[in-house]
Design a protein around this motif. Structure first.
Motif, PDB file in Angstrom:
ATOM      1  N   HIS A  67       0.744  -1.133   0.062  1.00 38.14           N
ATOM      2  CA  HIS A  67       0.075  -0.033   0.000  1.00 38.14           C
ATOM      3  C   HIS A  67       0.808   1.302  -0.100  1.00 38.14           C
ATOM      4  CE1 HIS A  67       0.305  -1.305   4.294  1.00 38.14           C
ATOM      5  NE2 HIS A  67       0.531   0.123   4.659  1.00 38.14           N
ATOM      6  N   LYS A  71       0.170   4.129  -2.673  1.00 34.35           N
ATOM      7  CA  LYS A  71      -0.210   5.678  -2.457  1.00 34.35           C
ATOM      8  C   LYS A  71       0.895   6.371  -3.027  1.00 34.35           C
ATOM      9  CE  LYS A  71      -2.038   4.896   2.447  1.00 34.35           C
ATOM     10  NZ  LYS A  71      -1.985   5.019   3.903  1.00 34.35           N
ATOM     11  N   ILE A  96      -3.567  -5.050  -0.546  1.00 31.54           N
ATOM     12  CA  ILE A  96      -2.953  -4.204   0.257  1.00 31.54           C
ATOM     13  C   ILE A  96      -3.898  -4.053   1.613  1.00 31.54           C
ATOM     14  CG2 ILE A  96      -1.923  -2.734  -1.385  1.00 31.54           C
ATOM     15  CD1 ILE A  96      -4.652  -0.793  -0.921  1.00 31.54           C
ATOM     16  N   ALA A 100      -5.967   1.143   4.291  1.00 34.93           N
ATOM     17  CA  ALA A 100      -5.385   1.965   3.216  1.00 34.93           C
ATOM     18  C   ALA A 100      -6.291   1.961   2.058  1.00 34.93           C
ATOM     19  CB  ALA A 100      -4.135   1.309   2.592  1.00 34.93           C
ATOM     20  N   ALA A 101      -6.797   0.750   1.615  1.00 37.31           N
ATOM     21  CA  ALA A 101      -7.838   0.846   0.601  1.00 37.31           C
ATOM     22  C   ALA A 101      -9.160   1.902   0.878  1.00 37.31           C
ATOM     23  CB  ALA A 101      -8.455  -0.594   0.236  1.00 37.31           C
ATOM     24  N   ASP A 117     -11.237  -1.051  -5.212  1.00 40.02           N
ATOM     25  CA  ASP A 117     -10.305  -1.963  -4.772  1.00 40.02           C
ATOM     26  C   ASP A 117     -10.628  -3.429  -5.465  1.00 40.02           C
ATOM     27  OD1 ASP A 117     -11.322  -3.422  -1.821  1.00 40.02           O
ATOM     28  OD2 ASP A 117     -12.373  -1.289  -2.166  1.00 40.02           O
ATOM     29  N   GLN A 167     -10.592  -6.019  -0.765  1.00 41.44           N
ATOM     30  CA  GLN A 167      -9.099  -6.520   0.307  1.00 41.44           C
ATOM     31  C   GLN A 167      -9.625  -7.174   1.196  1.00 41.44           C
ATOM     32  OE1 GLN A 167      -6.356  -5.894  -0.928  1.00 41.44           O
ATOM     33  NE2 GLN A 167      -6.643  -4.220  -2.384  1.00 41.44           N
TER      34      GLN A 167
END
Length: 314
Positions: A67, A71, A96, A100-101, A117, A167
Protein backbone atom coordinates in the motif's frame (compact mmCIF):
# COMPACT_ATOMS: atom_id res chain seq x y z
CA UNK A 1 -10.71 2.19 -24.27
CA UNK A 2 -7.40 3.78 -23.44
CA UNK A 3 -5.99 2.05 -20.38
CA UNK A 4 -3.08 3.01 -18.16
CA UNK A 5 -1.33 0.13 -16.40
CA UNK A 6 1.14 0.67 -13.55
CA UNK A 7 3.02 -2.41 -12.32
CA UNK A 8 4.09 -4.74 -15.12
CA UNK A 9 5.48 -7.63 -13.07
CA UNK A 10 4.57 -11.32 -13.04
CA UNK A 11 0.86 -10.52 -12.94
CA UNK A 12 0.73 -7.11 -14.61
CA UNK A 13 2.48 -8.06 -17.85
CA UNK A 14 0.13 -10.90 -18.86
CA UNK A 15 -2.95 -9.04 -17.65
CA UNK A 16 -2.14 -5.90 -19.61
CA UNK A 17 -1.24 -8.06 -22.59
CA UNK A 18 -4.69 -9.62 -22.57
CA UNK A 19 -6.23 -6.15 -22.74
CA UNK A 20 -4.06 -5.36 -25.77
CA UNK A 21 -5.20 -8.57 -27.44
CA UNK A 22 -8.81 -7.54 -26.78
CA UNK A 23 -8.27 -4.34 -28.73
CA UNK A 24 -7.65 -1.80 -26.00
CA UNK A 25 -4.98 0.90 -26.22
CA UNK A 26 -2.80 0.00 -23.22
CA UNK A 27 0.01 2.22 -21.93
CA UNK A 28 2.21 0.82 -19.17
CA UNK A 29 4.84 1.86 -16.63
CA UNK A 30 7.24 -0.02 -14.37
CA UNK A 31 10.65 0.75 -12.91
CA UNK A 32 11.98 -2.71 -13.76
CA UNK A 33 13.51 -3.08 -17.21
CA UNK A 34 12.76 -6.80 -17.14
CA UNK A 35 9.09 -6.11 -16.43
CA UNK A 36 8.96 -3.45 -19.14
CA UNK A 37 10.45 -5.81 -21.68
CA UNK A 38 7.93 -8.53 -20.82
CA UNK A 39 5.04 -6.10 -21.24
CA UNK A 40 6.40 -4.76 -24.52
CA UNK A 41 6.39 -8.31 -25.87
CA UNK A 42 2.68 -8.37 -25.03
CA UNK A 43 2.09 -5.25 -27.13
CA UNK A 44 1.88 -2.72 -24.29
CA UNK A 45 3.03 0.82 -25.17
CA UNK A 46 5.69 1.70 -22.62
CA UNK A 47 5.82 5.13 -20.98
CA UNK A 48 8.62 6.79 -19.01
CA UNK A 49 6.45 8.31 -16.26
CA UNK A 50 3.26 7.63 -14.37
CA UNK A 51 1.85 10.91 -15.65
CA UNK A 52 2.31 9.91 -19.29
CA UNK A 53 0.87 6.47 -18.58
CA UNK A 54 -2.41 7.76 -17.21
CA UNK A 55 -2.88 10.78 -19.49
CA UNK A 56 -6.25 10.48 -21.27
CA UNK A 57 -6.82 7.00 -19.82
CA UNK A 58 -10.41 5.92 -19.26
CA UNK A 59 -9.31 3.24 -16.79
CA UNK A 60 -6.10 3.02 -14.74
CA UNK A 61 -5.01 -0.31 -13.26
CA UNK A 62 -2.42 -0.56 -10.50
CA UNK A 63 -0.80 -3.90 -9.63
CA UNK A 64 1.85 -3.14 -7.03
CA UNK A 65 3.57 -4.85 -4.06
CA UNK A 66 2.17 -2.90 -1.09
CA UNK A 67 0.00 0.00 0.00
CA UNK A 68 2.90 2.42 0.49
CA UNK A 69 3.82 2.07 -3.18
CA UNK A 70 0.18 2.34 -4.26
CA UNK A 71 -0.20 5.56 -2.28
CA UNK A 72 3.01 6.96 -3.76
CA UNK A 73 1.93 6.14 -7.31
CA UNK A 74 -1.47 7.74 -6.84
CA UNK A 75 -0.18 10.86 -5.06
CA UNK A 76 2.39 13.49 -5.97
CA UNK A 77 2.88 15.77 -8.96
CA UNK A 78 3.67 12.84 -11.27
CA UNK A 79 0.97 10.65 -9.74
CA UNK A 80 -2.28 9.26 -11.02
CA UNK A 81 -4.59 11.66 -9.20
CA UNK A 82 -2.82 14.75 -10.52
CA UNK A 83 -2.64 13.59 -14.12
CA UNK A 84 -5.56 11.32 -14.96
CA UNK A 85 -8.63 12.91 -16.49
CA UNK A 86 -11.67 13.66 -14.36
CA UNK A 87 -14.05 10.74 -14.05
CA UNK A 88 -11.45 8.09 -14.89
CA UNK A 89 -11.74 4.85 -12.93
CA UNK A 90 -8.74 3.66 -10.90
CA UNK A 91 -8.80 -0.11 -10.35
CA UNK A 92 -6.27 -1.18 -7.75
CA UNK A 93 -5.62 -4.92 -8.08
CA UNK A 94 -2.77 -4.91 -5.57
CA UNK A 95 -3.21 -6.68 -2.24
CA UNK A 96 -3.04 -3.99 0.42
CA UNK A 97 -4.23 -3.06 3.90
CA UNK A 98 -8.01 -2.72 4.24
CA UNK A 99 -7.83 0.70 5.90
CA UNK A 100 -5.40 1.90 3.23
CA UNK A 101 -7.87 0.84 0.53
CA UNK A 102 -10.64 2.79 2.24
CA UNK A 103 -8.39 5.84 2.46
CA UNK A 104 -7.63 5.56 -1.27
CA UNK A 105 -11.34 5.50 -2.06
CA UNK A 106 -11.67 8.83 -0.24
CA UNK A 107 -8.62 10.54 -1.75
CA UNK A 108 -9.42 9.38 -5.27
CA UNK A 109 -13.01 10.55 -5.05
CA UNK A 110 -11.87 13.90 -3.64
CA UNK A 111 -9.63 14.31 -6.70
CA UNK A 112 -12.57 13.82 -9.07
CA UNK A 113 -11.79 10.25 -10.08
CA UNK A 114 -13.47 6.95 -9.17
CA UNK A 115 -11.89 4.02 -7.35
CA UNK A 116 -12.34 0.27 -6.93
CA UNK A 117 -10.28 -1.97 -4.68
CA UNK A 118 -10.20 -5.09 -6.84
CA UNK A 119 -7.55 -7.62 -5.80
CA UNK A 120 -7.35 -10.91 -7.67
CA UNK A 121 -6.77 -14.59 -7.06
CA UNK A 122 -5.56 -17.19 -9.54
CA UNK A 123 -1.84 -16.58 -9.87
CA UNK A 124 0.30 -16.12 -12.95
CA UNK A 125 -1.42 -18.94 -14.82
CA UNK A 126 -4.79 -17.27 -14.24
CA UNK A 127 -3.40 -13.92 -15.37
CA UNK A 128 -2.18 -15.44 -18.63
CA UNK A 129 -5.40 -17.38 -19.24
CA UNK A 130 -7.79 -14.58 -18.28
CA UNK A 131 -9.38 -16.70 -15.55
CA UNK A 132 -8.62 -14.60 -12.47
CA UNK A 133 -11.12 -14.15 -9.69
CA UNK A 134 -11.73 -10.45 -8.99
CA UNK A 135 -12.98 -9.39 -5.55
CA UNK A 136 -14.30 -5.85 -5.95
CA UNK A 137 -15.10 -3.28 -3.29
CA UNK A 138 -16.57 0.16 -3.86
CA UNK A 139 -19.52 1.66 -5.69
CA UNK A 140 -21.30 -1.09 -7.66
CA UNK A 141 -22.24 1.40 -10.38
CA UNK A 142 -18.54 2.09 -11.00
CA UNK A 143 -17.92 -1.64 -11.33
CA UNK A 144 -20.65 -1.88 -13.96
CA UNK A 145 -19.02 0.96 -15.91
CA UNK A 146 -15.76 -1.03 -16.25
CA UNK A 147 -17.08 -4.60 -16.08
CA UNK A 148 -16.46 -5.18 -19.79
CA UNK A 149 -12.77 -4.33 -19.32
CA UNK A 150 -12.36 -6.51 -16.23
CA UNK A 151 -14.19 -9.35 -17.99
CA UNK A 152 -11.22 -9.68 -20.35
CA UNK A 153 -9.07 -10.60 -17.36
CA UNK A 154 -11.52 -12.52 -15.22
CA UNK A 155 -13.08 -15.91 -14.93
CA UNK A 156 -15.26 -14.59 -12.13
CA UNK A 157 -16.05 -11.14 -10.76
CA UNK A 158 -17.48 -10.87 -7.25
CA UNK A 159 -18.90 -7.60 -5.95
CA UNK A 160 -18.10 -7.74 -2.24
CA UNK A 161 -19.72 -4.51 -1.04
CA UNK A 162 -18.37 -1.14 0.02
CA UNK A 163 -14.91 0.39 0.12
CA UNK A 164 -12.22 -2.01 1.33
CA UNK A 165 -14.35 -5.13 1.10
CA UNK A 166 -12.42 -6.43 -1.89
CA UNK A 167 -9.26 -6.35 0.19
CA UNK A 168 -11.05 -7.97 3.12
CA UNK A 169 -12.04 -10.88 0.91
CA UNK A 170 -8.57 -11.19 -0.62
CA UNK A 171 -6.69 -11.14 2.68
CA UNK A 172 -8.96 -13.77 4.18
CA UNK A 173 -8.57 -15.91 1.07
CA UNK A 174 -4.77 -15.59 1.06
CA UNK A 175 -4.61 -16.45 4.74
CA UNK A 176 -6.46 -19.67 3.94
CA UNK A 177 -4.09 -20.28 1.01
CA UNK A 178 -1.06 -19.96 3.27
CA UNK A 179 -2.48 -22.45 5.76
CA UNK A 180 -3.45 -24.99 3.08
CA UNK A 181 -0.05 -24.57 1.41
CA UNK A 182 1.64 -25.51 4.69
CA UNK A 183 -0.63 -28.55 5.04
CA UNK A 184 0.07 -29.56 1.44
CA UNK A 185 3.84 -29.32 1.92
CA UNK A 186 3.71 -31.41 5.08
CA UNK A 187 1.45 -33.99 3.42
CA UNK A 188 3.64 -34.22 0.33
CA UNK A 189 6.78 -34.88 2.37
CA UNK A 190 5.05 -37.39 4.67
CA UNK A 191 3.58 -39.30 1.71
CA UNK A 192 7.01 -39.66 0.11
CA UNK A 193 8.63 -40.79 3.34
CA UNK A 194 5.91 -43.40 3.76
CA UNK A 195 6.87 -44.81 0.38
CA UNK A 196 3.92 -43.52 -1.64
CA UNK A 197 4.42 -42.59 -5.28
CA UNK A 198 4.06 -38.80 -5.46
CA UNK A 199 1.85 -38.74 -8.55
CA UNK A 200 -0.40 -41.49 -7.25
CA UNK A 201 -0.86 -39.80 -3.89
CA UNK A 202 -1.58 -36.49 -5.58
CA UNK A 203 -4.29 -38.15 -7.70
CA UNK A 204 -5.81 -39.61 -4.54
CA UNK A 205 -5.71 -36.35 -2.56
CA UNK A 206 -7.19 -34.18 -5.30
CA UNK A 207 -10.37 -36.30 -5.38
CA UNK A 208 -10.48 -36.80 -1.63
CA UNK A 209 -10.81 -34.71 1.51
CA UNK A 210 -7.19 -33.51 1.31
CA UNK A 211 -7.94 -31.53 -1.85
CA UNK A 212 -7.21 -27.81 -2.11
CA UNK A 213 -6.22 -25.24 -4.72
CA UNK A 214 -2.66 -25.35 -3.38
CA UNK A 215 -2.55 -29.12 -3.85
CA UNK A 216 -3.97 -29.04 -7.38
CA UNK A 217 -1.85 -26.12 -8.59
CA UNK A 218 1.31 -25.93 -6.45
CA UNK A 219 2.00 -29.52 -5.32
CA UNK A 220 5.66 -29.14 -4.26
CA UNK A 221 7.13 -32.38 -5.60
CA UNK A 222 8.84 -32.26 -9.00
CA UNK A 223 7.07 -33.46 -12.14
CA UNK A 224 3.69 -34.01 -10.51
CA UNK A 225 1.88 -30.75 -11.38
CA UNK A 226 3.05 -28.78 -14.41
CA UNK A 227 2.21 -25.38 -12.90
CA UNK A 228 4.09 -26.00 -9.64
CA UNK A 229 7.06 -23.73 -8.89
CA UNK A 230 9.14 -26.71 -7.74
CA UNK A 231 9.60 -27.55 -11.43
CA UNK A 232 11.42 -24.25 -12.01
CA UNK A 233 13.46 -24.28 -8.80
CA UNK A 234 10.90 -22.02 -7.10
CA UNK A 235 11.63 -19.06 -9.39
CA UNK A 236 8.78 -16.70 -10.24
CA UNK A 237 5.30 -17.27 -8.89
CA UNK A 238 3.92 -15.92 -5.61
CA UNK A 239 6.92 -14.66 -3.68
CA UNK A 240 7.44 -15.75 -0.10
CA UNK A 241 7.78 -12.12 0.99
CA UNK A 242 4.40 -11.27 -0.56
CA UNK A 243 2.63 -14.14 1.16
CA UNK A 244 4.26 -13.08 4.40
CA UNK A 245 2.95 -9.55 3.84
CA UNK A 246 -0.58 -10.83 3.18
CA UNK A 247 -0.50 -13.02 6.29
CA UNK A 248 0.64 -10.03 8.32
CA UNK A 249 -2.28 -7.97 7.04
CA UNK A 250 -4.74 -10.79 7.73
CA UNK A 251 -3.40 -11.24 11.27
CA UNK A 252 -3.72 -7.49 11.83
CA UNK A 253 -7.34 -7.74 10.68
CA UNK A 254 -7.76 -10.57 13.16
CA UNK A 255 -6.48 -8.29 15.89
CA UNK A 256 -8.89 -5.51 14.96
CA UNK A 257 -11.84 -7.93 15.06
CA UNK A 258 -10.75 -9.95 18.15
CA UNK A 259 -10.30 -13.07 16.00
CA UNK A 260 -7.62 -15.53 17.11
CA UNK A 261 -5.58 -16.81 14.13
CA UNK A 262 -2.99 -19.26 15.51
CA UNK A 263 -2.56 -21.28 12.31
CA UNK A 264 -2.01 -18.15 10.21
CA UNK A 265 0.50 -16.98 12.80
CA UNK A 266 2.37 -20.28 12.60
CA UNK A 267 2.61 -20.06 8.80
CA UNK A 268 3.82 -16.47 9.06
CA UNK A 269 6.66 -17.75 11.26
CA UNK A 270 7.54 -20.22 8.51
CA UNK A 271 7.63 -17.39 5.98
CA UNK A 272 9.84 -15.37 8.33
CA UNK A 273 12.29 -18.26 8.50
CA UNK A 274 12.44 -18.49 4.71
CA UNK A 275 13.05 -14.74 4.43
CA UNK A 276 15.82 -14.95 7.03
CA UNK A 277 17.39 -17.66 4.89
CA UNK A 278 17.37 -15.31 1.87
CA UNK A 279 14.42 -16.91 0.07
CA UNK A 280 11.95 -14.04 0.23
CA UNK A 281 11.98 -13.66 -3.56
CA UNK A 282 11.32 -17.34 -4.27
CA UNK A 283 7.88 -18.84 -4.69
CA UNK A 284 6.29 -19.47 -1.30
CA UNK A 285 5.97 -23.20 -1.97
CA UNK A 286 9.71 -23.32 -1.22
CA UNK A 287 8.28 -23.92 2.26
CA UNK A 288 8.57 -27.62 1.40
CA UNK A 289 12.33 -27.30 1.89
CA UNK A 290 11.77 -26.46 5.54
CA UNK A 291 9.40 -29.39 5.94
CA UNK A 292 11.74 -31.95 4.37
CA UNK A 293 14.75 -30.69 6.33
CA UNK A 294 16.71 -29.42 3.33
CA UNK A 295 16.68 -26.07 5.11
CA UNK A 296 17.03 -26.22 8.86
CA UNK A 297 16.60 -23.93 11.81
CA UNK A 298 17.10 -25.17 15.33
CA UNK A 299 14.32 -23.07 16.80
CA UNK A 300 11.73 -23.39 14.05
CA UNK A 301 9.81 -26.44 15.22
CA UNK A 302 9.79 -25.22 18.81
CA UNK A 303 8.49 -21.81 17.75
CA UNK A 304 5.67 -23.26 15.64
CA UNK A 305 4.68 -25.77 18.30
CA UNK A 306 4.54 -23.01 20.89
CA UNK A 307 2.34 -20.89 18.63
CA UNK A 308 -0.17 -23.66 18.06
CA UNK A 309 -0.27 -24.69 21.71
CA UNK A 310 -0.91 -21.23 23.13
CA UNK A 311 -4.12 -19.26 22.99
CA UNK A 312 -3.50 -16.57 20.39
CA UNK A 313 -5.81 -13.76 21.44
CA UNK A 314 -5.22 -10.64 19.27
Amino acid sequence: MRIGWIGLGNMGAPMSGRLVAAGHDVHGFDLSETARAAAAEQGVTLEETVAATVADADVVFTMLPNHDIVKAVLGGEDGVLANAKQGAVVVDSSTIDIDAARELHETTTAAGLRFLDAPVSGGISGAAAGTLTFMVGGDEAVLEDVRAVIDVLAGRIFYTGGAGNGQAAKLTNNMMLGITLAATAEGAVLAERLGLDASTFWEIAKVSSGDSWALRTWYPIKDVVETAAVNRDFQGGFATALLRKDLDLAIAAGGSTSTALPFATAVRQRMDQLIELGLGGQDCSVLVKLVDGELTNDTLDADVTATLSQENTP
